[in-house]
Scaffold this motif. Structure first.
Motif, PDB file in Angstrom:
ATOM      1  N   SER A  72      -6.261  16.486 -17.809  1.00  0.00           N
ATOM      2  CA  SER A  72      -6.144  16.390 -16.356  1.00  0.00           C
ATOM      3  C   SER A  72      -5.800  14.967 -15.937  1.00  0.00           C
ATOM      4  O   SER A  72      -4.937  14.737 -15.078  1.00  0.00           O
ATOM      5  CB  SER A  72      -7.458  16.829 -15.699  1.00  0.00           C
ATOM      6  N   LEU A  73      -6.457  13.982 -16.535  1.00  0.00           N
ATOM      7  CA  LEU A  73      -6.196  12.582 -16.203  1.00  0.00           C
ATOM      8  C   LEU A  73      -4.788  12.168 -16.618  1.00  0.00           C
ATOM      9  O   LEU A  73      -4.140  11.353 -15.940  1.00  0.00           O
ATOM     10  CB  LEU A  73      -7.231  11.682 -16.874  1.00  0.00           C
ATOM     11  N   ASN A  74      -4.300  12.727 -17.712  1.00  0.00           N
ATOM     12  CA  ASN A  74      -2.921  12.442 -18.135  1.00  0.00           C
ATOM     13  C   ASN A  74      -1.924  12.955 -17.094  1.00  0.00           C
ATOM     14  O   ASN A  74      -0.934  12.280 -16.768  1.00  0.00           O
ATOM     15  CB  ASN A  74      -2.636  13.085 -19.486  1.00  0.00           C
ATOM     16  N   ASN A  75      -2.191  14.143 -16.578  1.00  0.00           N
ATOM     17  CA  ASN A  75      -1.321  14.702 -15.534  1.00  0.00           C
ATOM     18  C   ASN A  75      -1.380  13.854 -14.268  1.00  0.00           C
ATOM     19  O   ASN A  75      -0.362  13.656 -13.591  1.00  0.00           O
ATOM     20  CB  ASN A  75      -1.729  16.142 -15.221  1.00  0.00           C
ATOM     21  N   LEU A  76      -2.577  13.379 -13.933  1.00  0.00           N
ATOM     22  CA  LEU A  76      -2.737  12.506 -12.770  1.00  0.00           C
ATOM     23  C   LEU A  76      -1.933  11.229 -12.947  1.00  0.00           C
ATOM     24  O   LEU A  76      -1.213  10.804 -12.025  1.00  0.00           O
ATOM     25  CB  LEU A  76      -4.220  12.174 -12.590  1.00  0.00           C
ATOM     26  N   ARG A  77      -2.045  10.614 -14.108  1.00  0.00           N
ATOM     27  CA  ARG A  77      -1.324   9.363 -14.370  1.00  0.00           C
ATOM     28  C   ARG A  77       0.187   9.568 -14.273  1.00  0.00           C
ATOM     29  O   ARG A  77       0.908   8.734 -13.699  1.00  0.00           O
ATOM     30  CB  ARG A  77      -1.691   8.825 -15.751  1.00  0.00           C
ATOM     31  N   GLU A  78       0.669  10.687 -14.775  1.00  0.00           N
ATOM     32  CA  GLU A  78       2.103  10.978 -14.701  1.00  0.00           C
ATOM     33  C   GLU A  78       2.551  11.177 -13.262  1.00  0.00           C
ATOM     34  O   GLU A  78       3.644  10.732 -12.869  1.00  0.00           O
ATOM     35  CB  GLU A  78       2.421  12.220 -15.531  1.00  0.00           C
ATOM     36  N   ALA A  79       1.720  11.827 -12.444  1.00  0.00           N
ATOM     37  CA  ALA A  79       2.063  12.049 -11.041  1.00  0.00           C
ATOM     38  C   ALA A  79       2.163  10.732 -10.291  1.00  0.00           C
ATOM     39  O   ALA A  79       3.098  10.520  -9.494  1.00  0.00           O
ATOM     40  CB  ALA A  79       1.017  12.953 -10.383  1.00  0.00           C
ATOM     41  N   VAL A  80       1.224   9.828 -10.536  1.00  0.00           N
ATOM     42  CA  VAL A  80       1.250   8.524  -9.877  1.00  0.00           C
ATOM     43  C   VAL A  80       2.432   7.701 -10.365  1.00  0.00           C
ATOM     44  O   VAL A  80       3.147   7.079  -9.571  1.00  0.00           O
ATOM     45  CB  VAL A  80      -0.069   7.766 -10.133  1.00  0.00           C
ATOM     46  N   ALA A  81       2.675   7.709 -11.670  1.00  0.00           N
ATOM     47  CA  ALA A  81       3.792   6.946 -12.239  1.00  0.00           C
ATOM     48  C   ALA A  81       5.126   7.432 -11.693  1.00  0.00           C
ATOM     49  O   ALA A  81       6.026   6.629 -11.405  1.00  0.00           O
ATOM     50  CB  ALA A  81       3.775   7.046 -13.764  1.00  0.00           C
ATOM     51  N   THR A  82       5.283   8.733 -11.540  1.00  0.00           N
ATOM     52  CA  THR A  82       6.521   9.298 -11.006  1.00  0.00           C
ATOM     53  C   THR A  82       6.741   8.852  -9.567  1.00  0.00           C
ATOM     54  O   THR A  82       7.853   8.485  -9.175  1.00  0.00           O
ATOM     55  CB  THR A  82       6.494  10.837 -11.070  1.00  0.00           C
ATOM     56  N   ALA A  83       5.675   8.868  -8.779  1.00  0.00           N
ATOM     57  CA  ALA A  83       5.786   8.452  -7.382  1.00  0.00           C
ATOM     58  C   ALA A  83       6.182   6.991  -7.268  1.00  0.00           C
ATOM     59  O   ALA A  83       7.015   6.618  -6.429  1.00  0.00           O
ATOM     60  CB  ALA A  83       4.459   8.692  -6.665  1.00  0.00           C
ATOM     61  N   VAL A  84       5.607   6.154  -8.111  1.00  0.00           N
ATOM     62  CA  VAL A  84       5.904   4.720  -8.075  1.00  0.00           C
ATOM     63  C   VAL A  84       7.322   4.440  -8.563  1.00  0.00           C
ATOM     64  O   VAL A  84       8.023   3.587  -8.019  1.00  0.00           O
ATOM     65  CB  VAL A  84       4.878   3.944  -8.920  1.00  0.00           C
ATOM     66  N   ALA A  85       7.757   5.183  -9.586  1.00  0.00           N
ATOM     67  CA  ALA A  85       9.080   4.956 -10.164  1.00  0.00           C
ATOM     68  C   ALA A  85      10.194   5.220  -9.167  1.00  0.00           C
ATOM     69  O   ALA A  85      11.283   4.647  -9.271  1.00  0.00           O
ATOM     70  CB  ALA A  85       9.267   5.827 -11.402  1.00  0.00           C
ATOM     71  N   ASN A  86       9.955   6.079  -8.205  1.00  0.00           N
ATOM     72  CA  ASN A  86      10.967   6.444  -7.221  1.00  0.00           C
ATOM     73  C   ASN A  86      10.865   5.629  -5.939  1.00  0.00           C
ATOM     74  O   ASN A  86      11.435   5.999  -4.915  1.00  0.00           O
ATOM     75  CB  ASN A  86      10.858   7.938  -6.882  1.00  0.00           C
ATOM     76  N   THR A  87      10.135   4.513  -5.988  1.00  0.00           N
ATOM     77  CA  THR A  87       9.891   3.706  -4.794  1.00  0.00           C
ATOM     78  C   THR A  87      10.234   2.250  -5.066  1.00  0.00           C
ATOM     79  O   THR A  87       9.893   1.714  -6.122  1.00  0.00           O
ATOM     80  CB  THR A  87       8.414   3.808  -4.357  1.00  0.00           C
ATOM     81  N   ASN A  88      10.879   1.594  -4.110  1.00  0.00           N
ATOM     82  CA  ASN A  88      11.249   0.190  -4.238  1.00  0.00           C
ATOM     83  C   ASN A  88      10.405  -0.672  -3.314  1.00  0.00           C
ATOM     84  O   ASN A  88      10.092  -0.276  -2.190  1.00  0.00           O
ATOM     85  CB  ASN A  88      12.732  -0.017  -3.888  1.00  0.00           C
TER      86      ASN A  88
END
Length: 226
Positions: A72-88
């Motif tokens: 579950s925590l791995n999925n959470l980390r991926e969700a946060v990382a994806t959101a940050v990667a698409n933001t400048n």
């Protein structure tokens, strides 16, 4: 490939399948019974195995719970990382990381329940053993880290960035608790809206703090030359 490697490969595939079935069954049991209420017998029955068969893969229900929560925590980390990667930009990245953290648990309340295993039976913490707790805490910290990194990129000190990360986690946990228990309705507002407002206010505070700190040396220099 010779017969022996193929045989080993099939055996490993079978073990992996059994392990995944056990974890899937365990998540179902943990979601309904919690850590204390769950039993290896119930998990085994849900997975279609005998309790003894579970010990070939896991040493205890705490070990199973730790692996379920880690996923579950791995999925959470991926969700946060994806959101940050698409933001400048650091401020938008901080906002995106904080809201992605909140949204993941808002959309997955069962994962939030899993994460609060430490408070089963009231507010007396009960863990899964020191080593497992440390690993799981590290997994949670990794998911929150982009918040601190964005704050640092905005010019915050490490201490200020860490405080921003902790404050965001604490506020998100409170908002999620109000949302998932329905208590937020008594205030006539929405948890996502309050969370966004809080993050924007904290970003504004951080920007003012960093600006004041940057201006301080210049003011000191001017005073020394009066």
């Amino acid at each position: 490939m010779t017969a022996e490697p193929r045989k080993r490969g099939r055996a490993q595939a079978v073990r992996d399948l059994k392990r995944s079935l056990i974890l899937e069954a365990a998540r179902t049991i943990f979601e309904t019974e919690g850590l204390d209420g769950a039993s290896l017998r119930a998990i085994a029955a849900e997975a279609g195995y005998t309790p003894a068969a579970l010990y070939f893969h896991f040493e205890s229900k705490e070990a199973i719970y730790a692996e379920v929560l880690q996923a579950s925590l791995n999925n959470l980390r991926e969700a946060v990382a994806t959101a940050v990667a698409n933001t400048n930009g650091p401020a938008p990245r901080l906002r995106a990381a904080a809201m992605a953290f909140f949204k993941y648990y808002a959309d997955n309340p069962r994962d939030l329940d899993l994460g609060f295993y430490l408070f089963r039976g009231g507010m007396k913490p009960k863990g899964l053993g020191r080593e497992r707790d440390e690993q799981l805490n590290a997994g949670l910290a990794a998911a929150l880290l982009p918040i601190a990194e964005a704050a640092r990129a905005m010019g915050a000190s490490q201490e200020e960035a860490d405080l921003m990360m902790v404050d965001t986690f604490a506020h998100a946990a409170g908002m999620l608790l109000l949302a998932h228990t329905g208590r937020i309705r008594m205030f006539g507002t929405s948890a996502p809206g309050l969370m966004e407002r809080y993050i924007d206010e904290r970003i504004g505070q951080l920007e003012r703090l960093v600006g004041a700190q940057a201006a301080a040396p210049a003011l000191s220099f001017l005073k020394s030359n009066d």
